[in-house]
Design a protein around this motif. Structure first.
Motif, mmCIF file in Angstrom:
data_model
loop_
_atom_site.group_PDB
_atom_site.id
_atom_site.type_symbol
_atom_site.label_atom_id
_atom_site.label_comp_id
_atom_site.label_asym_id
_atom_site.label_seq_id
_atom_site.Cartn_x
_atom_site.Cartn_y
_atom_site.Cartn_z
ATOM 1 N N ILE A 220 12.040 -4.831 0.206
ATOM 2 C CA ILE A 220 12.478 -4.053 -0.968
ATOM 3 C C ILE A 220 12.104 -4.767 -2.258
ATOM 4 O O ILE A 220 11.641 -4.149 -3.220
ATOM 5 C CB ILE A 220 13.998 -3.781 -0.901
ATOM 6 C CG1 ILE A 220 14.291 -2.807 0.247
ATOM 7 C CG2 ILE A 220 14.516 -3.225 -2.232
ATOM 8 C CD1 ILE A 220 15.758 -2.576 0.511
ATOM 9 N N HIS A 221 12.283 -6.109 -2.290
ATOM 10 C CA HIS A 221 11.925 -6.879 -3.489
ATOM 11 C C HIS A 221 10.432 -6.753 -3.794
ATOM 12 O O HIS A 221 10.028 -6.639 -4.952
ATOM 13 C CB HIS A 221 12.297 -8.345 -3.315
ATOM 14 C CG HIS A 221 13.700 -8.646 -3.745
ATOM 15 N ND1 HIS A 221 14.175 -8.306 -4.988
ATOM 16 C CD2 HIS A 221 14.729 -9.263 -3.096
ATOM 17 C CE1 HIS A 221 15.442 -8.691 -5.103
ATOM 18 N NE2 HIS A 221 15.799 -9.264 -3.959
ATOM 19 N N LYS A 222 9.612 -6.784 -2.747
ATOM 20 C CA LYS A 222 8.166 -6.693 -2.946
ATOM 21 C C LYS A 222 7.740 -5.314 -3.434
ATOM 22 O O LYS A 222 6.675 -5.155 -4.031
ATOM 23 C CB LYS A 222 7.444 -7.023 -1.637
ATOM 24 C CG LYS A 222 7.526 -8.502 -1.246
ATOM 25 C CD LYS A 222 6.821 -8.746 0.074
ATOM 26 C CE LYS A 222 6.912 -10.212 0.474
ATOM 27 N NZ LYS A 222 6.278 -10.473 1.792
ATOM 28 N N GLN A 223 8.588 -4.299 -3.174
ATOM 29 C CA GLN A 223 8.245 -2.914 -3.540
ATOM 30 C C GLN A 223 8.877 -2.486 -4.866
ATOM 31 O O GLN A 223 8.902 -1.293 -5.177
ATOM 32 C CB GLN A 223 8.700 -1.958 -2.421
ATOM 33 C CG GLN A 223 8.196 -2.288 -1.038
ATOM 34 C CD GLN A 223 6.686 -2.370 -0.964
ATOM 35 O OE1 GLN A 223 5.983 -1.528 -1.517
ATOM 36 N NE2 GLN A 223 6.180 -3.393 -0.276
ATOM 37 N N ARG A 224 9.365 -3.449 -5.669
ATOM 38 C CA ARG A 224 10.075 -3.091 -6.916
ATOM 39 C C ARG A 224 9.212 -2.217 -7.836
ATOM 40 O O ARG A 224 9.700 -1.241 -8.418
ATOM 41 C CB ARG A 224 10.508 -4.360 -7.655
ATOM 42 C CG ARG A 224 11.730 -5.025 -7.070
ATOM 43 C CD ARG A 224 12.047 -6.322 -7.815
ATOM 44 N NE ARG A 224 12.641 -6.061 -9.112
ATOM 45 C CZ ARG A 224 13.943 -6.121 -9.358
ATOM 46 N NH1 ARG A 224 14.798 -6.430 -8.399
ATOM 47 N NH2 ARG A 224 14.416 -5.890 -10.563
ATOM 48 N N MET A 225 7.958 -2.565 -7.951
ATOM 49 C CA MET A 225 7.087 -1.799 -8.852
ATOM 50 C C MET A 225 6.867 -0.378 -8.322
ATOM 51 O O MET A 225 6.897 0.590 -9.083
ATOM 52 C CB MET A 225 5.761 -2.515 -9.038
ATOM 53 C CG MET A 225 4.870 -1.869 -10.091
ATOM 54 S SD MET A 225 3.401 -2.858 -10.436
ATOM 55 C CE MET A 225 2.543 -1.742 -11.561
ATOM 56 N N LYS A 226 6.649 -0.277 -7.002
ATOM 57 C CA LYS A 226 6.455 1.047 -6.404
ATOM 58 C C LYS A 226 7.730 1.885 -6.528
ATOM 59 O O LYS A 226 7.666 3.095 -6.779
ATOM 60 C CB LYS A 226 6.055 0.904 -4.935
ATOM 61 C CG LYS A 226 4.658 0.318 -4.741
ATOM 62 C CD LYS A 226 4.306 0.201 -3.264
ATOM 63 C CE LYS A 226 2.904 -0.397 -3.100
ATOM 64 N NZ LYS A 226 2.554 -0.578 -1.673
ATOM 65 N N ILE A 227 8.878 1.228 -6.357
ATOM 66 C CA ILE A 227 10.166 1.923 -6.506
ATOM 67 C C ILE A 227 10.324 2.427 -7.932
ATOM 68 O O ILE A 227 10.781 3.551 -8.170
ATOM 69 C CB ILE A 227 11.327 0.993 -6.113
ATOM 70 C CG1 ILE A 227 11.331 0.746 -4.597
ATOM 71 C CG2 ILE A 227 12.668 1.572 -6.557
ATOM 72 C CD1 ILE A 227 12.309 -0.311 -4.144
ATOM 73 N N MET A 228 9.938 1.586 -8.902
ATOM 74 C CA MET A 228 10.036 1.964 -10.319
ATOM 75 C C MET A 228 9.167 3.198 -10.597
ATOM 76 O O MET A 228 9.604 4.149 -11.255
ATOM 77 C CB MET A 228 9.598 0.799 -11.199
ATOM 78 C CG MET A 228 9.617 1.094 -12.689
ATOM 79 S SD MET A 228 8.775 -0.198 -13.627
ATOM 80 C CE MET A 228 7.049 0.161 -13.237
#
Length: 618
Positions: free
Chosen positions: A5-13
């Motif tokens: 989840i931390h690695k996907q922060r930008m994609k989540i944003m």
């Protein structure tokens, strides 16, 4: 899962943003309220995940973070079905974190650029005499290397043959090419603009000047200033205070939305990012201009300096003095010179170099033993004869008589600005030499500018005679000049100044300067000086460039002012938002978070101005 989840922060944003836009389109264009609610619910849930994880990880180490404030606010907004605000708050918080990281990476670009300039290969001379390209890790001290036009110098070394013009901007901050000939020093990471040279490696890998620059600046950027430590302590108490305030407001008003809005408005994001980004930008600017500031705390102390104390030889002066007077007694000159030359060859002191350069054709004698007397000179044994070379203090301490007519000559030479080197063999004075150095060009103008920046006292302390020290002080317009000082005398004098309440910076370049450099509030080493002086210092002026001192001081002051500006901006925004919440009608949760992120952007842009800082000397 947490790591994922931390690695996907930008994609989540990005996904959160797309969902929010889709929801608004569905509601206001197609009048689809259900799709509007669903998209904002999904956006809220996925958006809060990385924030809630960060909050939980902070709680595990007993830290109540800003992420916790946002998490509670978002969950509360979700419970009261304020899906629009919960989704927008999570997106803005993630976007703010993205901007912070992107900007910090940019402010570190000066260091990244230096790292990328580090040489990776070298042309090494093999046993058969041919040069073979090898990895930089395969180069050892004493290896002979070939450097061609356009190549990077792979190690710190000495030129054995050839000549070239080298761009030393990575070391000094100056892009002007410097001519290198046989016996010239060269530094790893510099670029050979024109010519071809063979060099012998003296320092390799992390031990090179270039390697130390990268290491020191990286360490500096990771250190914390007093302001950052204060903010850490402030945040420790501030975040629980906001939680308690929101709870009290909810108990009194029973207004859940108002309590949740307080949590969002109370996030001090700009305060947390403002000071570190100022320090990183300031340190990055210094690294690019040949000034190493070893940490954020150094910047704070340096900006408050009111007294700068200088060593003389090699600091205020060029450090390449010339032998201008010589007299010999008791023995023939031809018999004395080999003793002087042989002993002085053992020393790196500028006065010793002046003598050996003058006597370069002399015969060399084998030395049995040498003792370096700090602030005095050298005592050596040659063919069972004891040789003393140094100043009048060394002679007197060893019971060597100096006749009155010689003392008169010494006084005359000192009055004319000469440094005195005496030689005695078997306790009889046999030689008197007068050596003069030149003051560094443009230094008077630089020191005048430093006074304009608020430094009240400029003092020179030297082991040299009082006459030569006075001449230098008069020429440069210094406040005070004291000669005939041993290293411990300098350190004691600095202690006295500190006891009087002065904030002291000491500038020096030699081993004998290292105690004073370590003792002063700010120790400043000349980059061409000894490793000991550089290691014990707080600030390094690369390549002996004392003309960078005004830039270093101006940069420290500008960085400190920038930090204060960012703190005031951050606190001001929080105060205005909270006041407006109770006595205005324009603030809600989404607008509050938008204003917070705008304030983060403002402090970031303000800090980035430091990357372009230059000292203007009139």
């Amino acid at each position: 899962m947490v790591s994922f989840i931390h690695k996907q922060r930008m994609k989540i944003m990005i996904l959160s943003f797309l969902l929010i836009v889709s929801g608004f389109i569905a509601h206001y264009v197609f009048d689809q309220k259900l799709i509007f609610d669903v998209t904002f619910i999904i956006a809220s849930v996925i958006g809060v995940l990385p924030i809630a994880i960060s909050a939980f990880q902070a709680l595990k180490v007993k830290v109540i973070s800003i992420d916790l404030l946002v998490t509670i606010a978002v969950v509360g907004a979700f419970i009261i079905k304020a899906y629009e605000e919960s989704a927008i708050v999570t997106f803005l918080f993630l976007f703010g974190a993205y901007l912070e990281q992107r900007t910090l990476n940019k402010t570190r670009s000066a260091i990244k650029a230096l790292t990328e300039m580090a040489p990776e290969t070298a042309l090494k001379k093999m046993d058969d005499g041919e040069f073979l390209e090898v990895g930089i890790d395969d180069v050892e001290v004493t290896d002979i290397l070939l450097v061609k036009t356009g190549a990077k110098v792979p190690v710190d070394g000495i030129v054995l043959s050839g000549s070239a013009y080298i761009n030393e901007a990575s070391i000094t901050g100056e892009a002007v090419s410097v001519k290198k000939v046989v016996d010239s020093k060269v530094f790893a990471g510099t670029i050979l603009d024109n010519g071809t040279i063979e060099i012998i490696a003296q320092k390799v890998g992390e031990d090179t000047t270039f390697g130390k620059i990268i290491e020191l600046v990286e360490e500096a950027q990771d250190s914390k200033s007093e302001a950052e430590k204060f903010i850490d302590r402030f945040a420790t108490w501030y975040t629980p205070f906001v939680l308690v305030l929101a709870l009290i407001v909810w108990v009194i008003t029973q207004d859940v939305a108002l309590a949740i809005t307080i949590l969002v408005l109370g996030c001090p994001g700009a305060l947390v990012i403002g000071v570190p980004v100022s320090n990183v930008a300031g340190i990055g600017n210094g690294a690019r201009h040949g000034v190493l500031l070893k940490g954020s705390e150094v910047i704070g102390n340096f900006s408050k300096v009111d007294t700068i104390v200088f060593d003389k030889t090699g600091t205020l002066t060029i450090g390449h003095p010339v032998l201008r007077y010589e007299a010999y007694y008791e023995l023939d000159k031809k018999d004395i010179i080999p003793y002087i030359y042989s002993v002085e060859k053992q020393s790196d002191h500028p006065l010793a170099k002046a003598i050996t350069n003058h006597l370069k054709d002399a015969k060399t004698l084998p030395i049995d033993h040498t003792d370096v007397i700090k602030g005095g000179g050298i005592v050596a044994s040659i063919h069972e004869r004891k040789v003393f070379i140094g100043n009048t203090v060394l002679m007197k301490d060893n019971g060597i008589e100096i006749k009155s007519d010689i003392m008169d000559e010494i006084s005359r030479l000192e009055h004319e600005g000469h440094s005195i080197v005496l030689t005695a063999i078997d306790e009889k004075l046999v030689s008197l030499m007068g050596i003069r150095d030149e003051v560094r060009p443009n230094l008077k103008k630089d020191l005048k500018h430093i006074k304009k920046m608020g430094v009240k006292n400029l003092i020179v302390l030297s082991g040299d005679n009082q006459g030569s020290v006075d001449i230098v002080a008069k020429e440069l317009g210094l406040t005070k000049a004291i000669g005939n000082m041993l290293p411990e005398d300098k350190a004691n004098y600095i202690k006295e100044l500190m006891n009087e309440g002065h904030i002291i910076a000491f500038v020096g370049d030699g081993v004998n300067d290292s105690p004073s450099i370590a003792l002063a509030h700010i120790g400043i080493a000349m980059g061409g000086g000894t490793d000991v002086a550089i290691e014990t210092s707080d600030v390094v002026l690369m390549n002996d460039n004392i003309n960078k001192l005004p830039h270093a001081l101006g940069l420290a002051k500008a960085t400190k002012h920038n930090m204060i500006q960012n703190i005031l901006i951050a606190i001001g925004v929080v105060v205005v938002l909270l006041v407006s919440l109770f006595w205005g009608e324009w603030v809600n949760m989404s607008i509050g978070m938008l204003v917070h992120e705008a304030s983060i952007l403002v402090v970031i842009l303000n800090a980035m101005r430091l990357l372009r800082f230059k000292t203007k000397i009139n």
